[in-house]
Design an enzyme around this catalytic site. Structure first.
Site, PDB file in Angstrom:
ATOM      1  N   ASP A 154       0.964  -1.455   0.126  1.00  0.00           N
ATOM      2  CA  ASP A 154      -0.119  -0.300  -0.102  1.00  0.00           C
ATOM      3  C   ASP A 154       0.997   1.591   0.248  1.00  0.00           C
ATOM      4  OD1 ASP A 154      -2.482  -1.417   0.041  1.00  0.00           O
ATOM      5  OD2 ASP A 154      -2.020  -1.305   2.719  1.00  0.00           O
TER       6      ASP A 154
HETATM    7  N1  URA Z   1      -1.370  -6.117   3.614  1.00  0.00           N
HETATM    8  C1  URA Z   1      -1.707  -4.643   3.268  1.00  0.00           C
HETATM    9  O1  URA Z   1      -3.009  -4.754   4.388  1.00  0.00           O
HETATM   10  N2  URA Z   1      -1.740  -3.558   2.973  1.00  0.00           N
HETATM   11  C2  URA Z   1      -0.019  -4.189   2.746  1.00  0.00           C
HETATM   12  O2  URA Z   1       0.647  -2.785   2.269  1.00  0.00           O
HETATM   13  C3  URA Z   1       0.266  -5.176   2.363  1.00  0.00           C
HETATM   14  C4  URA Z   1      -0.095  -6.360   3.111  1.00  0.00           C
END
Ligand code: URA
Length: 239
Positions: free
Chosen positions: A106
């Site tokens: 993310d």
């Molecule tokens: N899980 C998440 O919620 N975000 C990420 O960036 C990776 C795994």
């Protein structure tokens, strides 16, 4: 392999720009098969010639693998009309090599992100069939408990219908805020955040620290990258 321009071959390592390569050649710092190169335009076979730049022998790679320590604020994408992507953290030479992120973190997640232009292996690493563990360090709001660990282990079905495979939750500290390592074998959208939110412990901070047998290099500062070593690539190929 077909012959290519010397400056192109050397710049493709991402360590020197074409301009720097030209200067190094002018200074006699580039040797091809033991002799100083005459011009950046010299054509050589990158798989046959021994190229030494500034005392360092080049390992020519047909494919490139990079480990990036991703900072928050960058999208795991190759293009974004509006904002910065992880490619903006690479050199212009590397950006021309068609690298793409192996999976997504993310925008606000930090840590280990691999980038490559080798589609097949990247695909294998992401495929749920290959069971490559991804380990995340997280700080959450609220006290994590053994019950949370059991729920992760059992495999959760989220209120929004997402069915999650068994996952690991190793609590490091528990209090008003808690810290833990989460281990996933899959990578569904926002999965760590959604699983912890379901347990009533929203994620405050998330960092990927491991993927398969590759650990985030602690000497890589946030936002910097390095090439994978031959040993690391062999480890990935053996997964
Ligand atoms: N899980 C998440 O919620 N975000 C990420 O960036 C990776 C795994």
């Amino acid at each position: 392999m077909e012959k290519q321009r010397l400056d192109k071959i050397i710049a493709s390592t991402g360590k020197w720009s074409r301009k720097e390569v030209k200067n190094l050649i002018r200074q006699g710092m580039v040797l091809v098969d033991g002799l100083p190169a005459r011009s950046a335009e010299d054509k050589v076979d990158p798989e046959q010639a021994v190229i030494v730049v500034n005392g360092e022998e080049l390992t020519y790679r047909k494919v490139t693998w990079v480990m990036l320590n991703k900072p928050a604020g960058y999208l795991s994408a190759t293009e974004d009309g509006r904002g910065l992507t992880v490619l903006d953290l690479l050199t212009p030479e590397l950006r021309k090599q068609g690298l793409f992120p192996v999976g997504r973190l993310d925008k606000d997640t930090e840590g280990l992100l691999l980038l490559t232009n080798e589609g097949g292996l990247a695909h294998d690493l992401l495929s749920p069939r290959h069971h490559v563990d991804k380990v995340y360090y997280t700080r959450v709001s609220g006290r994590l408990t053994e019950e949370d660990c059991r729920a992760f282990q059992a495999g959760m079905t989220l209120d929004d219908g997402l069915v999650c495979q068994s996952a690991g939750l190793d609590i490091l500290t528990a209090g008003e805020e808690s810290e833990a390592y989460v281990t996933l074998r899959e990578g569904k959208f926002h999965q760590v955040k959604r699983m912890l939110a379901q347990r009533g412990k929203p994620v405050l901070y998330l960092e990927r620290v491991r993927m398969g047998n590759l650990t985030l290099d602690s000497s890589l500062s946030r936002g910097s990258f390095r090439f994978l070593t031959e040993e690391e690539l062999a480890l990935l190929r053996n997964l």
